[in-house]
Write an enzyme that holds these catalytic residues in place. Structure first.
Site, mmCIF file in Angstrom:
data_model
loop_
_atom_site.group_PDB
_atom_site.id
_atom_site.type_symbol
_atom_site.label_atom_id
_atom_site.label_comp_id
_atom_site.label_asym_id
_atom_site.label_seq_id
_atom_site.Cartn_x
_atom_site.Cartn_y
_atom_site.Cartn_z
ATOM 1 N N GLY A 4 41.385 41.394 45.100
ATOM 2 C CA GLY A 4 41.250 40.303 44.146
ATOM 3 C C GLY A 4 40.622 40.698 42.836
ATOM 4 O O GLY A 4 40.405 39.841 41.969
ATOM 5 N N HIS A 35 28.857 52.891 25.715
ATOM 6 C CA HIS A 35 29.104 52.230 26.999
ATOM 7 C C HIS A 35 27.779 51.802 27.589
ATOM 8 O O HIS A 35 26.775 52.508 27.477
ATOM 9 C CB HIS A 35 29.792 53.196 27.970
ATOM 10 C CG HIS A 35 29.604 52.820 29.419
ATOM 11 N ND1 HIS A 35 28.649 53.422 30.232
ATOM 12 C CD2 HIS A 35 30.224 51.887 30.192
ATOM 13 C CE1 HIS A 35 28.705 52.874 31.439
ATOM 14 N NE2 HIS A 35 29.645 51.955 31.441
ATOM 15 N N ARG A 57 40.214 42.019 39.060
ATOM 16 C CA ARG A 57 41.074 41.840 37.891
ATOM 17 C C ARG A 57 41.275 43.191 37.217
ATOM 18 O O ARG A 57 40.374 43.711 36.551
ATOM 19 C CB ARG A 57 40.450 40.853 36.925
ATOM 20 C CG ARG A 57 41.383 40.385 35.822
ATOM 21 C CD ARG A 57 40.774 39.198 35.090
ATOM 22 N NE ARG A 57 41.734 38.569 34.206
ATOM 23 C CZ ARG A 57 41.730 38.734 32.872
ATOM 24 N NH1 ARG A 57 40.848 39.522 32.306
ATOM 25 N NH2 ARG A 57 42.619 38.099 32.132
#
Length: 451
Positions: free
Chosen positions: A409, A256, A411
């Site tokens: 908003g 990661h 995603r």
């Protein structure tokens, strides 16, 4: 017996081969040479140059290979009074044979690098990206010198470089999704699922702006940020690149990384800014060579800017990626930092840039090394259990996930890209004592030093 010392560069080097004869000092004990003292006392080594990113590796001309002891000395079968230094990339291909599998994997990682060319033509640089940038290219050209533009170009280049490296080793292609946020900004999500090597690989870029919600502002105030809004509003701009790679083979670790920039405009028009990020490794089985390689690449990048960065950010990483309800870390760490706003914006950006350039060299050699490792159904089950721990950390503790879900908003598909395609939760699971699985668990419960 004489030996060959090979000087290589991590980046492609087009210099001719240089072979230096270096005599050892009298009285050196058979089978042992203090390499550091030889380097400091020999002009031949200085001709090779101590360049950034330089690595020294050693190969005996006889059958047995040298190894490094903890003291930095080179141990081998007794040899005679001299050894040689070979410098240049040609030496790697033409002289050294019988090198370790890890070195072969590292040299096999031939990824065309997407270099960040400060001051270059933005439209030309954008041609190498996975997608056009989030911000319109003409706007980026107009704001070429602003930090938000420079950071957006860096994260786009990092995304492209890493995706192309993963595609080369897997043979598959990323699905590229552009998305927009009606409140301002958007992103590019690159995801590959069910590849030959990677079960799920995601490399996301987001560039969002608007006004902080009260919940998001509260999270930042809890970290000591003094935020003064106007009429209850706090305009912000945030951008970053983040990636999580879940391989199929349990002997290839999950990796990661995330590098991000944040700025807030206060009521008087002044801006607060800071950078954050890091890179960490989550192996399923412990491999000392892999851990050492990964951490050494990160340390080298940190040391270019501040010798205290690696030890501080390594400890921060161990603290941050800690699953408190399990009493174990998520993996073997790496580096992590947040709210970094000193000594200057330019210096911090330069540091972040160095970190972003490590994502391919710290991970791809490990992937290539284990590509053909066999594994049992039991080892696959253990990988599934460890993935369950990964999910627990990301959903319960990860700041990026929490901030994203608290931002209107956002995603959701891109935020939850970090979750594996498959995972497993077994009731009261505990590995057998003395097993490889229990060895891994011991390291997670007591983080160790790797360099």
């Amino acid at each position: 017996m004489s030996s060959i010392a090979l000087c290589t560069l991590k980046r492609t080097v087009r210099s001719p081969v240089k072979l230096f004869h270096v005599s050892t000092a009298k009285g050196v004990q058979p089978g042992m040479v203090d390499f550091h003292s030889v380097v400091s006392s020999n002009p031949s080594f200085r001709k090779c140059g101590f360049l950034p990113g330089l690595k020294w590796s050693f190969r005996a001309t006889g059958i047995r290979q040298m190894t490094h002891g903890a003291s930095g000395r080179i141990q081998n079968e007794p040899f005679r009074k001299s050894f040689y230094l070979v410098a240049g990339a040609a030496a790697v291909a033409g002289i050294v044979t019988g090198i370790s599998h890890f070195q072969r994997a590292e040299m096999a990682t031939k990824i065309p690098r997407v270099e960040e060319r400060e001051g270059g033509d933005i439209a030309e640089r954008c041609k190498s990206f996975m997608s056009p940038p989030v911000t319109d290219i003409q706007v980026l050209q107009q704001r070429k010198g602003e930090m938000s533009t420079r950071m957006e170009m860096l994260i786009m280049e990092t995304q492209a470089e890493f995706c192309k490296a993963l595609e080369e080793v897997d043979g598959g292609k990323f699905r590229v999704d552009r998305w927009q946020r009606k409140e301002g900004g958007g992103g590019i999500s690159c995801v590959m699922q069910d590849g030959k090597v990677f079960e799920k690989a995601g490399v996301n870029v987001s560039v969002v702006y608007g006004n902080l919600t009260e919940e998001a502002a509260r999270q930042m105030r809890s970290r000591g940020k003094v935020l003064k809004g106007k009429d209850g509003k706090l305009p912000f701009r945030a951008m970053g690149v983040s990636s999580v790679i879940h391989p199929k083979n349990p002997h290839i670790p999950t990796v990661h990384f995330n590098y991000r920039y944040f700025e807030i405009e206060e009521a008087d028009g002044t801006k607060q800014w800071w950078f954050g990020g890091g890179t960490d490794l989550t192996p399923i089985y412990i491999n000392l060579e892999d851990g050492s390689h990964f951490h050494n690449v990160l340390k080298e990048a940190c040391d270019k800017h501040n010798p205290q960065y690696y030890p501080d950010f390594k400890k921060w990483c161990d603290r941050y990626f800690y699953i408190r309800h399990r009493g174990e870390t998520r993996g073997i760490g790496g580096i992590f930092f947040d709210d970094l706003d000193s000594p200057s914006q330019e210096e911090v950006f330069s540091f972040v840039k160095s970190c972003a350039k490590t994502v391919v060299p710290c991970y791809l050699p490990i992937v290539r090394k284990h590509l053909n490792d066999s594994f049992s159904p039991e080892e696959k089950d253990w990988q599934q259990v460890r993935r369950g721990r990964y999910v627990e950390f990301n959903l319960v503790y990860d700041r990026g996930v929490k901030f994203g879900l608290a931002t209107p908003g956002s995603r959701v598909e891109s935020i939850l890209m970090s979750l594996p395609l498959t995972a497993r939760w077994e009731y009261m699971h505990e590995p057998a004592k003395g097993s490889k699985e229990s060895e891994m668990l011991e390291v997670l419960r007591s983080p160790r030093e790797w360099v």
